[in-house]
Design a protein around this motif. Structure first.
Motif, PDB file in Angstrom:
ATOM      1  N   VAL A  10       3.934  -6.912 -14.763  1.00  0.00           N
ATOM      2  CA  VAL A  10       3.969  -7.958 -13.734  1.00  0.00           C
ATOM      3  C   VAL A  10       3.654  -7.343 -12.377  1.00  0.00           C
ATOM      4  O   VAL A  10       2.872  -7.892 -11.590  1.00  0.00           O
ATOM      5  CB  VAL A  10       5.351  -8.666 -13.720  1.00  0.00           C
ATOM      6  N   TYR A  11       4.242  -6.195 -12.103  1.00  0.00           N
ATOM      7  CA  TYR A  11       3.989  -5.511 -10.834  1.00  0.00           C
ATOM      8  C   TYR A  11       2.509  -5.172 -10.673  1.00  0.00           C
ATOM      9  O   TYR A  11       1.921  -5.375  -9.607  1.00  0.00           O
ATOM     10  CB  TYR A  11       4.848  -4.247 -10.734  1.00  0.00           C
ATOM     11  N   GLU A  12       1.898  -4.693 -11.740  1.00  0.00           N
ATOM     12  CA  GLU A  12       0.467  -4.362 -11.674  1.00  0.00           C
ATOM     13  C   GLU A  12      -0.377  -5.598 -11.396  1.00  0.00           C
ATOM     14  O   GLU A  12      -1.329  -5.544 -10.618  1.00  0.00           O
ATOM     15  CB  GLU A  12       0.016  -3.687 -12.975  1.00  0.00           C
ATOM     16  N   THR A  13      -0.029  -6.686 -12.025  1.00  0.00           N
ATOM     17  CA  THR A  13      -0.752  -7.943 -11.793  1.00  0.00           C
ATOM     18  C   THR A  13      -0.604  -8.385 -10.345  1.00  0.00           C
ATOM     19  O   THR A  13      -1.578  -8.796  -9.701  1.00  0.00           O
ATOM     20  CB  THR A  13      -0.243  -9.051 -12.742  1.00  0.00           C
ATOM     21  N   LEU A  14       0.610  -8.303  -9.813  1.00  0.00           N
ATOM     22  CA  LEU A  14       0.844  -8.682  -8.422  1.00  0.00           C
ATOM     23  C   LEU A  14       0.083  -7.771  -7.467  1.00  0.00           C
ATOM     24  O   LEU A  14      -0.503  -8.232  -6.483  1.00  0.00           O
ATOM     25  CB  LEU A  14       2.346  -8.652  -8.104  1.00  0.00           C
ATOM     26  N   CYS A  15       0.070  -6.485  -7.760  1.00  0.00           N
ATOM     27  CA  CYS A  15      -0.670  -5.529  -6.925  1.00  0.00           C
ATOM     28  C   CYS A  15      -2.162  -5.856  -6.924  1.00  0.00           C
ATOM     29  O   CYS A  15      -2.811  -5.844  -5.878  1.00  0.00           O
ATOM     30  CB  CYS A  15      -0.445  -4.101  -7.419  1.00  0.00           C
ATOM     31  N   ARG A  16      -2.681  -6.157  -8.083  1.00  0.00           N
ATOM     32  CA  ARG A  16      -4.116  -6.472  -8.191  1.00  0.00           C
ATOM     33  C   ARG A  16      -4.450  -7.739  -7.411  1.00  0.00           C
ATOM     34  O   ARG A  16      -5.436  -7.788  -6.668  1.00  0.00           O
ATOM     35  CB  ARG A  16      -4.507  -6.622  -9.652  1.00  0.00           C
ATOM     36  N   ALA A  17      -3.624  -8.777  -7.572  1.00  0.00           N
ATOM     37  CA  ALA A  17      -3.865 -10.034  -6.858  1.00  0.00           C
ATOM     38  C   ALA A  17      -3.749  -9.826  -5.350  1.00  0.00           C
ATOM     39  O   ALA A  17      -4.558 -10.354  -4.581  1.00  0.00           O
ATOM     40  CB  ALA A  17      -2.879 -11.094  -7.324  1.00  0.00           C
ATOM     41  N   ALA A  18      -2.766  -9.053  -4.932  1.00  0.00           N
ATOM     42  CA  ALA A  18      -2.602  -8.783  -3.503  1.00  0.00           C
ATOM     43  C   ALA A  18      -3.814  -8.053  -2.959  1.00  0.00           C
ATOM     44  O   ALA A  18      -4.334  -8.399  -1.887  1.00  0.00           O
ATOM     45  CB  ALA A  18      -1.328  -7.967  -3.270  1.00  0.00           C
ATOM     46  N   GLU A  19      -4.275  -7.063  -3.695  1.00  0.00           N
ATOM     47  CA  GLU A  19      -5.445  -6.301  -3.260  1.00  0.00           C
ATOM     48  C   GLU A  19      -6.673  -7.197  -3.144  1.00  0.00           C
ATOM     49  O   GLU A  19      -7.443  -7.098  -2.190  1.00  0.00           O
ATOM     50  CB  GLU A  19      -5.708  -5.161  -4.256  1.00  0.00           C
ATOM     51  N   LEU A  20      -6.857  -8.087  -4.089  1.00  0.00           N
ATOM     52  CA  LEU A  20      -8.016  -8.983  -4.063  1.00  0.00           C
ATOM     53  C   LEU A  20      -7.979  -9.938  -2.872  1.00  0.00           C
ATOM     54  O   LEU A  20      -9.028 -10.402  -2.412  1.00  0.00           O
ATOM     55  CB  LEU A  20      -8.105  -9.766  -5.377  1.00  0.00           C
ATOM     56  N   THR A  21      -6.795 -10.259  -2.410  1.00  0.00           N
ATOM     57  CA  THR A  21      -6.686 -11.171  -1.260  1.00  0.00           C
ATOM     58  C   THR A  21      -6.604 -10.431   0.062  1.00  0.00           C
ATOM     59  O   THR A  21      -6.549 -11.056   1.118  1.00  0.00           O
ATOM     60  CB  THR A  21      -5.449 -12.085  -1.399  1.00  0.00           C
ATOM     61  N   GLY A  22      -6.541  -9.105   0.018  1.00  0.00           N
ATOM     62  CA  GLY A  22      -6.463  -8.327   1.244  1.00  0.00           C
ATOM     63  C   GLY A  22      -5.081  -8.282   1.852  1.00  0.00           C
ATOM     64  O   GLY A  22      -4.940  -8.052   3.051  1.00  0.00           O
ATOM     65  N   ALA A  23      -4.070  -8.524   1.043  1.00  0.00           N
ATOM     66  CA  ALA A  23      -2.693  -8.528   1.534  1.00  0.00           C
ATOM     67  C   ALA A  23      -1.910  -7.403   0.874  1.00  0.00           C
ATOM     68  O   ALA A  23      -2.325  -6.873  -0.160  1.00  0.00           O
ATOM     69  CB  ALA A  23      -2.024  -9.871   1.220  1.00  0.00           C
ATOM     70  N   THR A  24      -0.785  -7.067   1.473  1.00  0.00           N
ATOM     71  CA  THR A  24       0.120  -6.140   0.804  1.00  0.00           C
ATOM     72  C   THR A  24       0.847  -6.917  -0.286  1.00  0.00           C
ATOM     73  O   THR A  24       0.824  -8.163  -0.303  1.00  0.00           O
ATOM     74  CB  THR A  24       1.158  -5.556   1.782  1.00  0.00           C
ATOM     75  N   VAL A  25       1.506  -6.197  -1.178  1.00  0.00           N
ATOM     76  CA  VAL A  25       2.256  -6.875  -2.239  1.00  0.00           C
ATOM     77  C   VAL A  25       3.336  -7.760  -1.625  1.00  0.00           C
ATOM     78  O   VAL A  25       3.523  -8.910  -2.042  1.00  0.00           O
ATOM     79  CB  VAL A  25       2.872  -5.862  -3.235  1.00  0.00           C
ATOM     80  N   ASN A  26       4.041  -7.243  -0.628  1.00  0.00           N
ATOM     81  CA  ASN A  26       5.083  -8.045   0.021  1.00  0.00           C
ATOM     82  C   ASN A  26       4.492  -9.299   0.666  1.00  0.00           C
ATOM     83  O   ASN A  26       5.050 -10.396   0.528  1.00  0.00           O
ATOM     84  CB  ASN A  26       5.827  -7.226   1.074  1.00  0.00           C
ATOM     85  N   GLN A  27       3.388  -9.155   1.385  1.00  0.00           N
ATOM     86  CA  GLN A  27       2.750 -10.321   2.006  1.00  0.00           C
ATOM     87  C   GLN A  27       2.332 -11.336   0.948  1.00  0.00           C
ATOM     88  O   GLN A  27       2.549 -12.542   1.104  1.00  0.00           O
ATOM     89  CB  GLN A  27       1.530  -9.896   2.823  1.00  0.00           C
TER      90      GLN A  27
END
Length: 103
Positions: free
Chosen positions: A19-36
């Motif tokens: 789940v963390y990896e998926t969230l990291c990937r999605a955050a990266e694709l949107t240009g945001a940090t994981v927290n953002q």
């Protein structure tokens, strides 16, 4: 002139690594940090839930029906009239009160 510091709270969550990896990937694709990304996504969903629970949506047909009923309410049937009378008795209403509706 002083500056105002907005109060901030912390939210933490433990999730499976996948789940963390998926969230990291999605955050990266949107240009945001994981927290953002988490805060933006959670806030969007929270607002959708609140809107879904607090708003009543009517079709144009139902809206017109509701307006017509409000502008031209039907005469109360026997059951409603009895309920009004019970309510007035329970409150001790008399002719001088603001709620003394009679058809």
């Amino acid at each position: 002139m002083g500056t105002t510091i907005a109060k901030q709270d912390r939210i933490g969550a433990r999730v499976p690594h996948e789940v963390y990896e998926t969230l990291c990937r999605a955050a990266e694709l949107t240009g945001a940090t994981v927290n953002q990304f988490l805060v933006q996504s959670a806030l969007k969903e929270a607002q959708a839930v609140i809107e879904r629970e607090e708003l009543i949506r009517l079709s144009p047909r139902d809206w017109n029906w509701l307006l017509e009923l409000m502008e031209n309410p039907p005469k109360p049937n026997a059951t409603l009239q009895a309920a009004i009378e019970r309510y007035q008795e329970a409150r001790g209403d008399d002719a001088g009160t603001s709620f003394n509706w009679k058809p």
